[in-house]
Design an enzyme around this catalytic site. Structure first.
Site, PDB file in Angstrom:
ATOM      1  N   HIS A  79     -10.973 -40.657-111.911  1.00  0.00           N
ATOM      2  CA  HIS A  79     -12.288 -40.934-112.298  1.00  0.00           C
ATOM      3  C   HIS A  79     -12.798 -40.298-113.328  1.00  0.00           C
ATOM      4  O   HIS A  79     -14.152 -40.732-113.588  1.00  0.00           O
ATOM      5  CB  HIS A  79     -12.959 -40.492-110.893  1.00  0.00           C
ATOM      6  CG  HIS A  79     -12.404 -40.640-109.703  1.00  0.00           C
ATOM      7  ND1 HIS A  79     -11.395 -40.092-109.106  1.00  0.00           N
ATOM      8  CD2 HIS A  79     -12.403 -41.935-108.951  1.00  0.00           C
ATOM      9  CE1 HIS A  79     -10.827 -40.520-107.965  1.00  0.00           C
ATOM     10  NE2 HIS A  79     -11.627 -41.654-107.851  1.00  0.00           N
ATOM     11  N   HIS A 129     -20.850 -39.022-107.089  1.00  0.00           N
ATOM     12  CA  HIS A 129     -19.312 -39.802-107.300  1.00  0.00           C
ATOM     13  C   HIS A 129     -18.891 -39.059-108.466  1.00  0.00           C
ATOM     14  O   HIS A 129     -19.358 -38.778-109.467  1.00  0.00           O
ATOM     15  CB  HIS A 129     -19.484 -40.997-107.452  1.00  0.00           C
ATOM     16  CG  HIS A 129     -18.137 -42.006-107.362  1.00  0.00           C
ATOM     17  ND1 HIS A 129     -17.490 -41.866-108.243  1.00  0.00           N
ATOM     18  CD2 HIS A 129     -17.682 -42.390-106.131  1.00  0.00           C
ATOM     19  CE1 HIS A 129     -16.322 -42.776-108.271  1.00  0.00           C
ATOM     20  NE2 HIS A 129     -16.387 -42.916-106.831  1.00  0.00           N
ATOM     21  N   GLU A 131     -16.707 -40.024-110.625  1.00  0.00           N
ATOM     22  CA  GLU A 131     -17.073 -40.944-112.004  1.00  0.00           C
ATOM     23  C   GLU A 131     -18.380 -40.610-112.550  1.00  0.00           C
ATOM     24  O   GLU A 131     -18.378 -40.384-113.800  1.00  0.00           O
ATOM     25  CB  GLU A 131     -16.826 -42.217-111.782  1.00  0.00           C
ATOM     26  CG  GLU A 131     -16.777 -43.136-113.111  1.00  0.00           C
ATOM     27  CD  GLU A 131     -16.429 -44.691-113.083  1.00  0.00           C
ATOM     28  OE1 GLU A 131     -17.113 -45.304-113.818  1.00  0.00           O
ATOM     29  OE2 GLU A 131     -15.979 -45.316-111.981  1.00  0.00           O
ATOM     30  N   ASN A 230     -15.436 -48.568-104.763  1.00  0.00           N
ATOM     31  CA  ASN A 230     -15.040 -49.942-104.991  1.00  0.00           C
ATOM     32  C   ASN A 230     -14.764 -50.752-103.671  1.00  0.00           C
ATOM     33  O   ASN A 230     -15.181 -51.952-103.326  1.00  0.00           O
ATOM     34  CB  ASN A 230     -14.025 -50.295-106.091  1.00  0.00           C
ATOM     35  CG  ASN A 230     -12.739 -50.133-105.641  1.00  0.00           C
ATOM     36  OD1 ASN A 230     -11.972 -50.944-105.033  1.00  0.00           O
ATOM     37  ND2 ASN A 230     -12.331 -48.581-105.775  1.00  0.00           N
TER      38      ASN A 230
END
EC number: 1.17.7.4
Length: 316
Positions: A79, A129, A131, A230
């Site tokens: 990530h 998150h 990322e 995702n």
């Protein structure tokens, strides 16, 4: 007793993307090169089955660098990480390997380039998150502003409306992101976008396959982890594309059979960090109860491969 018939629409592409494949390979090659234990900062990818498998092979998963001994290698997850993390690892003279997906690294490079040109960044992503944390951590505090929804655009306070650029998390819903980008451009007409879409090819392809499959399926299952961005987007895309029952399952034991009573068609796909073995496990669980016919719904072919870092390709 005869089993009721069931047509399973199996999405293609599904499951592992090139970035996930590379990240897992990096941990396995590090274990071969340096032996166990090898430390991994954050889950290498968001899938319990994958993480547990690597843990059995000798990987130790931690959240922060200070949980790692100085004399063992540490790997950064797919990530991506804030700039401060490799800087701290270098300061401690640790051996580290960066498993950041090259498509996430591309976003990091983009953000840095815009910053050098004096632009403030707006990031479209999910708060918290890894990322998003990694991408925002490429630039100094306050240089990247996060928006999650169209409503956030009206509230965001920028330094100069004519000196802005935007980037996105790579695992977002294409349709949601398009709406947010449109709202951004309406409020900030001079905002600079990425040269090429930040949402990665694998996210795009998996969502397109779901859009194709969802309208003809009575129900849809996405094999993936609850912390996988995702995978959760695939559930949303399926529901929006016309499938009345779309659910995320980590594996076959999570299937809610009562909710699926009376179905004649079922769509199955998998998030980018879910291994094919779990997809097969789900299909086998349906074969136990139904007379299953599998139809492939293929909307793209993928042949992307990313090289592992050079440090793992040379002998110890």
């Amino acid at each position: 007793m005869t089993k009721p018939p069931l047509t399973i629409y199996l999405a293609a592409p599904r499951g592992f993307c090139a970035g996930v494949d590379r990240a897992i390979k990096i941990v396995e090659m590090a274990l071969q090169k340096w032996g166990a234990p090898v430390y991994v900062r954050h889950e290498i990818v968001h899938n319990k089955f994958v993480v547990d498998d690597l843990r059995e092979k000798g990987a130790v998963f931690v959240e922060e660098l200070d949980e790692c001994p100085l004399d063992r290698p540490v790997i950064f997850s797919a990530h991506g990480v804030p700039k401060s993390v490799p800087a701290e690892a270098a300061r401690r003279e640790m051996v580290y390997v960066d498993a950041t997906c090259p498509l996430v690294s591309k976003v990091h490079i983009e953000a840095a380039r815009h910053h050098e040109n004096g632009l403030q960044m707006i990031m479209i992503g999910h708060e918290g998150h890894p990322e998003t944390i990694g991408t925002m951590g490429q630039l100094p505090e306050g240089e990247v502003l996060l928006v999650e929804t169209v409503d956030d655009i009206a509230k965001v306070e920028v330094r100069d409306p004519d000196q802005l650029a935007f980037v996105t998390q790579t695992t977002l819903s294409l349709d949601d992101t398009a709406d947010i980008v449109a709202a951004l451009k309406e409020r900030f007409p001079n905002i600079v976008g990425p040269h090429k879409e930040d949402i990665c090819y694998a996210t795009t392809n998996r969502q397109e396959a779901v859009k194709e499959m969802a309208p003809k399926a009575d129900a849809m299952l996405v094999v993936g982890a609850p912390n996988s961005s995702n995978s959760k987007r695939l559930v949303e895309v399926g529901a929006r594309a016309g499938c009345e029952y779309a659910q995320l399952v980590q594996r076959a034991t999570d299937i809610d059979w009562r909710a699926l009573e009376g179905i004649a068609t079922l769509g199955i796909t998998a998030g980018a960090s879910a291994p094919e073995i779990l997809v097969n496990e789900v299909i086998d669980a349906f074969r136990d109860r139904y007379d299953v016919t599998v139809e492939l719904v293929e909307t793209a072919k993928e042949n992307v491969e990313f090289k592992v870092p050079r440090v793992l390709r040379v002998p110890a």
